[in-house]
Design an enzyme around this catalytic site. Structure first.
Site, short mmCIF file in Angstrom:
data_model
loop_
_atom_site.label_atom_id
_atom_site.label_comp_id
_atom_site.label_asym_id
_atom_site.label_seq_id
_atom_site.Cartn_x
_atom_site.Cartn_y
_atom_site.Cartn_z
N ARG A 27 0.81 -1.22 0.00
CA ARG A 27 0.00 0.00 0.00
C ARG A 27 0.85 1.28 0.00
NH1 ARG A 27 -4.07 -1.03 4.55
NH2 ARG A 27 -4.69 -3.05 3.78
N ASP A 77 -7.25 -2.78 -6.86
CA ASP A 77 -7.85 -3.42 -5.69
C ASP A 77 -8.01 -4.90 -5.99
OD1 ASP A 77 -9.31 -2.59 -3.02
OD2 ASP A 77 -10.45 -4.23 -3.94
#
Lengths: 355, 355
Positions: A27, A77
């Site tokens: 991330r 995602d």
């Protein structure tokens, strides 16, 4: 395609000699960066950001402009596949992901098809191609997907879930149905990752975020088996270079040895295992990626440096280690602390690679 | 006190011969039972139920009237200690626990005192005494507490927390403060459990629910060390009988060997570890308690029976196994499924204890 200027990350994944331990952060393109938050605000919803190749490319490259990271990872995602399967994904603000059409019955499973990566998921492939172009060979680009088991939990629960009770109820009560769903997901993941590789991903990672909630034999039957099928189905070379495959199951410390047998090149390790123990478990069959507790970035920079030193020491000398957090960076971390971590990895790791 | 009619549970904890594997369930007095829900409705709030010895006794005994369980466990909550420390505990309906006054600063830690078990916590002790009396020696009564680390996480976060970011921020940034808090909590837990033993608890269990979110060295420094202090500080004999101590850290599979060195009698094991591996790790120094995945109770009774058989087989022959779920029973489980589990344990375990 421009030539790769920094291939330290790829060499470490293949346990080839390196000068220092490469580092990236799960991330790394995310909410802790003000520039990310600005692009995100411009995009509209989170899925709008994922669906726009230009903006996805922009946020992918942002952390590289701040820190001397050794790899970029596609901004996307894991739930793009279930979304493309027609489950109707949305992200309510402050809530987790939600599916309008969760998968609960035999008819629901029956209905699901394998999405065309260059059809419904073309926006992901366009992002991969654009990022490769914009990177201009600075560092390698990592493509990724969720694991079949992890994707299935979201699809069955209808979003994030505490306790995984619906998914596990299916596992215990209708294992046949779950296997049918997992088989379709494995096919979808193989097609998805191979398309990413075709468009320029130079390594791929499978996130089995929820593998660790299973009992050992259930993990082997419902998660590991499908990751093995994925590893077998992937394109392992492109442009004359091996495409390394990284598997990451959170909380799977005690099963690393089994995961090392899948044919993957590297395993992600969360922070609940000493890398020395992990290395013993996998016996140099694969590289290891990890594993600083993401919360260590709340500490002052000098403490961060000490923690980085501890992780490097636990892996020890030789190639085969990619430094990373044990999970995604937290949104409220000070970017300067991430900078301190990256600098410490590069500086403190050199003695472990001296020859 | 009436004589104990069924001491199978206590014998198994001390690895003495038994005729069958004893069984109880974490959260056996709980929402899955209609009779529990009826008493709960009568009580008012959840904490009102905990604070009323008569009602706490009633719900403690309810599951024993339904199933031939081999132990009762005091109905209470791990957060009674922080509540008695003045943090202002409440449970909003459908939410988790909340503290009006979380512990964040040095002044907050300074302010905290060790509660008197026969003062602010007297309602717990009265419940223990009443339950012992009402049990009339049917089965032993287990007392319990949260571990210092686990209690600290709730106190610092102000309730349940995703990611434990505040607790870990304190761990990494102000370890001195966290140690001071943990020291006070260890003193409080020792006093609390010794008072339960004085009032009649025949075994005690320490729930380290969140030990597994720590890195190995942090687990040793911030959780294990304080559990060791507790084990050292406990009364180990009462009424001429040893009081066994059970430690349970969720997700702590890879550290079981270290936990076995604390001087405890038994370790709880969650479902992510094979009991055969767990037994190898602890090398018969302690008994093991566990470890069926609580979600297995969603399956049909014949599948439950098979899963029970698998867990019993993984422990293998000999004493030293207490059957349990790997975590609390889920509120939406059919009580008939719990009955199927208990019956299967009693029936299928006999061959493992034949002499």
């Amino acid at each position: 395609m421009s030539e790769l200027k920094n291939d330290t990350f790829l060499r470490a994944l293949l346990r080839e000699p390196v000068e220092y331990t490469p580092v990236w952060m799960m991330r790394q393109a995310g909410r802790y960066l003000p520039e990310y938050r600005a692009t995100r605000a411009k995009a509209g919803s989170f899925m709008d950001l994922c669906r726009c190749p230009e903006l996805a490319c922009e946020v992918t490259i942002q952390p590289l402009d701040r820190f001397p990271l050794d790899a970029a990872i596609l901004f996307s995602d894991i739930l793009t596949i279930p979304d493309a399967m027609g489950l109707g994904l949305s992200f309510a603000e402050g809530e987790g992901p939600q599916f309008a059409h969760p998968v609960r019955s035999a008819a629901d499973v029956e209905r699901i098809g394998v999405p065309d990566p260059e059809g419904e998921l073309r926006y992901v492939m366009d992002a991969v191609a654009l990022i490769r172009q914009e990177l201009g060979g600075r560092v390698p680009l990592i493509g990724f997907s969720g694991s079949p088991w992890t994707l299935a939990t979201y699809m069955i629960e209808g979003g994030s879930a505490k306790g995984f009770t619906r998914s596990k109820a299916m596992l215990f009560d209708r294992p046949d149905l779950l296997h049918s769903l997992l088989g379709k997901l494995a096919d979808a993941v193989i097609a998805y990752l191979n398309a990413q590789i075709a468009r320029g991903a130079q390594a791929v990672m499978v996130f089995d975020t929820w593998g660790g909630v299973l009992a050992p034999s259930d993990f082997r039957e419902f998660s590991l088996r499908y990751m093995e099928r994925i590893v077998d189905g992937l394109t392992r070379e492109a442009a004359g270079r091996r495409i390394p495959v990284i598997l990451f199951s959170k909380g799977a410390g005690q099963w690393l040895d089994r995961m090392a047998e899948t044919g993957c090149d590297a395993l992600g390790v969360d922070w609940t295992l000493d890398l020395a123990d992990a290395r013993r478990l996998v016996q140099d069959r694969v590289a290891l990626q990890g594993n600083l507790d993401p919360c260590a970035l709340y500490a002052a920079p000098e403490r961060i440096r000490r923690e980085v030193g501890r992780v490097l020491a636990s892996y020890g000398a030789g190639s085969g280690h990619v430094f990373n957090l044990g999970h995604g960076i937290h949104p409220d971390v000070d970017p300067e602390h991430a900078a301190a971590m990256v600098a410490a990895v590069h500086e403190l790791s050199r003695p472990y690679h001296a020859r």
